[in-house]
Design a protein around this motif. Structure first.
Motif, mmCIF file in Angstrom:
data_model
loop_
_atom_site.group_PDB
_atom_site.id
_atom_site.type_symbol
_atom_site.label_atom_id
_atom_site.label_comp_id
_atom_site.label_asym_id
_atom_site.label_seq_id
_atom_site.Cartn_x
_atom_site.Cartn_y
_atom_site.Cartn_z
ATOM 1 N N LEU A 10 0.757 -1.284 0.200
ATOM 2 C CA LEU A 10 0.071 0.109 0.021
ATOM 3 C C LEU A 10 0.749 1.412 -0.039
ATOM 4 N N ALA A 11 1.810 1.277 0.846
ATOM 5 C CA ALA A 11 2.908 2.347 0.980
ATOM 6 C C ALA A 11 3.453 2.684 -0.341
ATOM 7 N N ILE A 12 3.881 1.502 -1.187
ATOM 8 C CA ILE A 12 4.767 1.687 -2.368
ATOM 9 C C ILE A 12 3.308 2.312 -3.392
ATOM 10 N N ALA A 13 2.075 1.757 -3.490
ATOM 11 C CA ALA A 13 1.005 2.249 -4.523
ATOM 12 C C ALA A 13 0.896 3.731 -4.224
ATOM 13 N N VAL A 14 1.012 4.414 -2.765
ATOM 14 C CA VAL A 14 0.573 5.740 -2.907
ATOM 15 C C VAL A 14 1.800 6.512 -2.796
ATOM 16 N N PHE A 15 2.977 6.055 -2.898
ATOM 17 C CA PHE A 15 4.228 6.897 -2.929
ATOM 18 C C PHE A 15 4.164 7.925 -3.790
ATOM 19 N N PHE A 46 9.674 -5.934 -9.863
ATOM 20 C CA PHE A 46 9.177 -6.600 -8.519
ATOM 21 C C PHE A 46 9.393 -8.352 -8.724
ATOM 22 N N VAL A 47 9.074 -8.688 -9.950
ATOM 23 C CA VAL A 47 9.267 -10.223 -10.303
ATOM 24 C C VAL A 47 10.661 -10.507 -10.046
ATOM 25 N N ALA A 48 11.440 -9.925 -10.692
ATOM 26 C CA ALA A 48 12.930 -10.060 -10.382
ATOM 27 C C ALA A 48 13.216 -10.084 -9.022
ATOM 28 N N SER A 149 0.918 -18.638 -0.107
ATOM 29 C CA SER A 149 2.291 -17.750 -0.349
ATOM 30 C C SER A 149 2.232 -17.174 -1.804
ATOM 31 N N TYR A 150 1.855 -18.199 -2.801
ATOM 32 C CA TYR A 150 1.879 -17.549 -4.018
ATOM 33 C C TYR A 150 0.729 -16.391 -4.213
ATOM 34 N N LEU A 151 -0.591 -16.683 -3.548
ATOM 35 C CA LEU A 151 -1.389 -15.705 -3.696
ATOM 36 C C LEU A 151 -0.864 -14.483 -3.028
ATOM 37 N N ALA A 152 -0.340 -14.527 -1.815
ATOM 38 C CA ALA A 152 0.079 -13.302 -1.143
ATOM 39 C C ALA A 152 1.232 -12.580 -1.892
ATOM 40 N N LEU A 153 1.932 -13.356 -2.622
ATOM 41 C CA LEU A 153 2.920 -12.513 -3.475
ATOM 42 C C LEU A 153 2.404 -11.720 -4.656
ATOM 43 N N PHE A 154 1.462 -12.455 -5.387
ATOM 44 C CA PHE A 154 0.766 -12.031 -6.497
ATOM 45 C C PHE A 154 -0.140 -10.676 -5.857
ATOM 46 N N GLY A 155 -0.742 -10.881 -4.773
ATOM 47 C CA GLY A 155 -1.683 -9.761 -4.180
ATOM 48 C C GLY A 155 -0.495 -8.606 -3.810
ATOM 49 N N TYR A 156 0.637 -9.099 -3.568
ATOM 50 C CA TYR A 156 1.649 -7.690 -2.994
ATOM 51 C C TYR A 156 2.058 -7.097 -4.393
ATOM 52 N N CYS A 157 2.282 -7.748 -5.524
ATOM 53 C CA CYS A 157 2.760 -7.266 -6.704
ATOM 54 C C CYS A 157 1.449 -6.468 -7.293
ATOM 55 N N LEU A 158 0.273 -6.889 -7.183
ATOM 56 C CA LEU A 158 -1.042 -6.232 -7.511
ATOM 57 C C LEU A 158 -1.111 -4.958 -6.836
ATOM 58 N N LEU A 159 -1.019 -5.036 -5.459
ATOM 59 C CA LEU A 159 -1.441 -3.995 -4.648
ATOM 60 C C LEU A 159 -0.534 -2.808 -4.811
ATOM 61 N N ALA A 160 1.023 -3.209 -4.765
ATOM 62 C CA ALA A 160 1.938 -2.189 -4.941
ATOM 63 C C ALA A 160 1.887 -1.352 -6.348
ATOM 64 N N SER A 161 1.227 -1.995 -7.565
ATOM 65 C CA SER A 161 1.150 -1.593 -8.863
ATOM 66 C C SER A 161 -0.224 -1.117 -9.011
ATOM 67 N N SER A 162 -1.172 -1.135 -7.825
ATOM 68 C CA SER A 162 -2.612 -0.704 -8.357
ATOM 69 C C SER A 162 -2.740 0.415 -8.689
ATOM 70 N N SER A 163 -2.112 1.575 -8.281
ATOM 71 C CA SER A 163 -2.338 2.781 -8.534
ATOM 72 C C SER A 163 -2.036 3.298 -9.723
ATOM 73 N N LEU A 164 -0.966 2.706 -10.533
ATOM 74 C CA LEU A 164 -0.640 2.918 -11.817
ATOM 75 C C LEU A 164 -1.596 2.200 -12.795
ATOM 76 N N LEU A 165 -1.855 0.930 -12.376
ATOM 77 C CA LEU A 165 -2.935 -0.069 -13.172
ATOM 78 C C LEU A 165 -4.335 0.695 -13.433
ATOM 79 N N VAL A 166 -4.842 1.387 -12.391
ATOM 80 C CA VAL A 166 -5.963 2.175 -12.401
ATOM 81 C C VAL A 166 -5.748 3.292 -13.288
ATOM 82 N N MET A 167 -4.632 4.046 -13.096
ATOM 83 C CA MET A 167 -4.606 5.160 -14.163
ATOM 84 C C MET A 167 -4.496 4.789 -15.402
#
Length: 218
Positions: A10-15, A46-48, A149-167
């Protein structure tokens, strides 16, 4: 791990710096395509980072109180202290100098001339690497033998990028409306950028410090 990744993502998404830069990318000529390659490069980073951590741990969390576990918590503690110090420094600096508003007109003109490859290269530079490193230290405890754990990591990547994806999606399907609304968002962020930076740094930093101390002392 899930709570830590939720807060960090969340912090990354709104930075503010990343969001402002992406709004400028979208506002440039050919911004939709530039925004798309920016997001792809952002996600690739993120994936790297996650892949590097998981390859190092073998997808198995270190035992509690083991050197790797202690080192991961110590890294998060150091990052948290650094974020708190950064936020406090920016707060004190703003009190001394007063609020400042910087024009982004020159930057927008330069972004108009950027190629798609250059736009992709901007993504890694504009990521808040302190927070990304905190996320990497958290992923050390991921147990990849469980689907959660896979779901958690996927959700983390998605959440961190959510602001960019929405825009990006908004600009693609409603370009005229997005141009107006993103322009207002850019103005608001630039006007309140210092307050937002201080708030994000202090909240994320204090959270990391408290969680790391709890992990080191438990």
């Amino acid at each position: 791990m899930v709570l830590d990744l939720l807060v960090i993502g969340l912090a990354i998404a709104v930075f503010p710096l990343s969001v402002t830069a992406f709004v400028l990318v979208l506002s440039a000529r050919g911004g939709t395509w530039k925004g798309l390659v920016f997001i792809l490069a952002w996600l690739a980073c993120f994936v790297a980072v996650l892949a590097a951590v998981l390859l190092t741990t073998g997808g198995k969390p270190p035992a509690p109180k083991s050197p790797p576990s202690t080192a991961a918590s110590a890294v998060k503690l150091a990052i948290g202290v650094g974020l708190v110090g950064y936020g406090w420094h920016r707060h004190r600096q703003r009190e001394r100098t007063g609020p400042r508003h910087k024009s982004s007109g020159g930057l927008t003109a330069r972004l108009d001339r950027l190629s798609l490859w250059t736009s992709a290269g901007l993504a890694p530079l504009l990521q808040p690497w302190g927070l990304v490193a905190a996320g990497a230290a958290t992923v050390v405890s991921a147990d990849m033998s469980h689907a959660a754990s896979y779901l958690a990591l996927f959700g983390y990547c998605l959440l961190a990028s959510s602001s960019l994806l929405v825009m990006e999606v908004y600009t693609t399907f409603a370009p005229d409306s997005a141009r107006v609304r993103l322009g207002k968002l850019r103005t608001w962020i630039e006007t309140h950028q210092e307050q937002a930076l201080v708030a994000v740094a202090l909240v994320a930093g204090l959270f990391l410090v408290s969680r790391s101390i709890a992990q080191l002392t438990s």
